[in-house]
Scaffold this motif. Sequence first.
Motif, PDB file in Angstrom:
ATOM      1  N   ARG A 131      -0.016 -10.964  36.333  1.00 43.49           N
ATOM      2  CA  ARG A 131      -0.758 -11.770  35.364  1.00 43.49           C
ATOM      3  C   ARG A 131      -0.255 -11.518  33.935  1.00 43.49           C
ATOM      4  N   GLN A 132      -0.023 -10.262  33.622  1.00 47.24           N
ATOM      5  CA  GLN A 132       0.471  -9.919  32.281  1.00 47.24           C
ATOM      6  C   GLN A 132       1.864 -10.505  32.042  1.00 47.24           C
ATOM      7  N   ARG A 133       2.679 -10.523  33.076  1.00 47.18           N
ATOM      8  CA  ARG A 133       4.023 -11.098  32.939  1.00 47.18           C
ATOM      9  C   ARG A 133       3.948 -12.593  32.645  1.00 47.18           C
ATOM     10  N   ILE A 134       3.039 -13.292  33.340  1.00 51.25           N
ATOM     11  CA  ILE A 134       2.898 -14.731  33.103  1.00 51.25           C
ATOM     12  C   ILE A 134       2.442 -14.980  31.667  1.00 51.25           C
TER      13      ILE A 134
ATOM     14  N   LEU B 101      -4.739  -9.850  27.355  1.00 52.12           N
ATOM     15  CA  LEU B 101      -4.150  -9.838  26.013  1.00 52.12           C
ATOM     16  C   LEU B 101      -4.202  -8.449  25.401  1.00 52.12           C
ATOM     17  N   HIS B 102      -5.320  -7.768  25.547  1.00 53.54           N
ATOM     18  CA  HIS B 102      -5.439  -6.448  24.929  1.00 53.54           C
ATOM     19  C   HIS B 102      -4.583  -5.401  25.641  1.00 53.54           C
ATOM     20  N   ALA B 103      -4.318  -5.619  26.922  1.00 53.18           N
ATOM     21  CA  ALA B 103      -3.377  -4.737  27.622  1.00 53.18           C
ATOM     22  C   ALA B 103      -1.969  -4.916  27.066  1.00 53.18           C
ATOM     23  N   LEU B 104      -1.584  -6.173  26.798  1.00 54.89           N
ATOM     24  CA  LEU B 104      -0.275  -6.439  26.188  1.00 54.89           C
ATOM     25  C   LEU B 104      -0.213  -5.881  24.776  1.00 54.89           C
ATOM     26  N   ALA B 105      -1.335  -5.981  24.058  1.00 55.49           N
ATOM     27  CA  ALA B 105      -1.374  -5.461  22.689  1.00 55.49           C
ATOM     28  C   ALA B 105      -1.239  -3.945  22.681  1.00 55.49           C
ATOM     29  N   ARG B 106      -1.894  -3.253  23.610  1.00 59.43           N
ATOM     30  CA  ARG B 106      -1.799  -1.791  23.665  1.00 59.43           C
ATOM     31  C   ARG B 106      -0.370  -1.341  23.965  1.00 59.43           C
ATOM     32  N   SER B 107       0.381  -2.172  24.655  1.00 61.26           N
ATOM     33  CA  SER B 107       1.789  -1.843  24.954  1.00 61.26           C
ATOM     34  C   SER B 107       2.727  -2.213  23.814  1.00 61.26           C
TER      35      SER B 107
END
Length: 359
Positions: A124-127, A196-202
Motif C-alpha cells: 500500500r505504501q509503495r502504491i 501517509l504518516h508512515a511515509l513521512a516518518r521514513s
Amino acid sequence: MSVLTGTRPGMETLADLRFAAGVTTEQAAEHLRQKKIGRELFISASKLRDLERGRRVRGWKWRDPKYTGQLVQNLAYLYKVPVRMVLDAWLRTRPGDQVPAMPHPVLKSPSTSSLKRWEALNDRQRIYLGEIMRDDRMTETEMWMRRVNRLSVPPAAEWRKLPFAIRAPADLVGYTRIQERLRSQGVHDPGAGATLHALARSGLVIVAEDQVEVAGLGLVDRVVVEITRRGRAAARAGLDEPRERGAPPHLLSDWLWRTVLRVVAAGPTGLSENALAGRSLFYLAVGYKPAPDAQPNRGFIESRPVMSEDGSHVLEYRWHLTELGRRHVVEYLDQYRDLYPYVKTDFADGGDPDIATDQ
C-alpha cells in the motif's frame, strides 16, 4: 580573492582560479602529473603558465578537445570550483582555442540505500509513494507548459505541495487527482492517514494541512503532500524508472537559457536594463554573484552605457552579450535545441546578426 585581485565576478581567468585556490603552477603540475591526463599531456609548470597566458602549448594532444576537456575537469577538482567555472575561464583566457569537449552526464543506477527504502515499504505504501511521484511529475510538466505560454508560475515551494484530500464530503468536493489515481488501483481512503504518516516518518514525503476556498462551503481544510528527494529516489529505484536527464553542468538551465535568448533577440541595440530583473542576473551578469560567499556567475551578459550624442552623459544602460556569452551560444546552440526543443531559437527575425550568421 576577487577583491584582492580586482577581478569582477564573471570575468575570472585560469590564473584567477588558481590564485583563489592558493596553488602555484608547480604545485598544480605536481598534482596533475599524478593523474592519467597529466601524464598524457606531459604537464609541467611552464606549460601551465603558457596555458594561463594564452600562449601556444607544445604537444598535439593540447589541441585535441577530448584531452583538454579532461584537463578542465581535473583543474576544477584541484581548484575546488564547478567545472563550468574552469570552462568559462578557459575560453576567456584562450578565446582562439577550440572549445574543450565536456562529456555528457551518465545516468547512474539506483543507489543501494534507495532500493532498501523501497523494499522496506508495504504494498500500500509503495502504491501511495508511486502515485505521489507521478502527480509531482505531472504538475512539473504543467508548470513547464505555463512557462512556455508565458503564464505566471508560482514558486516550486508552493506547487510541489500536492493536494491529497479535501476534508469535506466527496459528493460536494469530489476527489483530488491523487485520490482518483489511487481509486483506479483499488486503493480507497480508509487508512490513508496512517499510510501517509508512515511515509513521512521514513522521510519520503512531507505531510501538511492548509485551507482552500470551496464554492458554497467557504474555507475547507485540505491535506497536502510533498515528495522529498529521498522519496523520489526510492520510488524511481523501486519502479525502475530512470532519473530525468538534466542539463550538463556546463550548460544553462531552461530559465537561464531563455534569459540569454532575450538578450540575443534584442540584437545590436541591446535589451533595456529594466527588462531583466530577478535572480537570473546573479547567475549571468558580469559583476553579480548569487550570494556574497557564492561562486561567481557565468558572465554571459553585461550592462553597457548608451551615451548622449555629445558624449557628456549616460542616457541609459542596456544588456548585451559578452564575448564569452556569444561564444557559448554559438558553440552550444545545437545542444540547447536538443535539450530544450520547445524554446524558440530563430535568430533570423531581429536577432543578433553575428550569431545568426554563424548559424
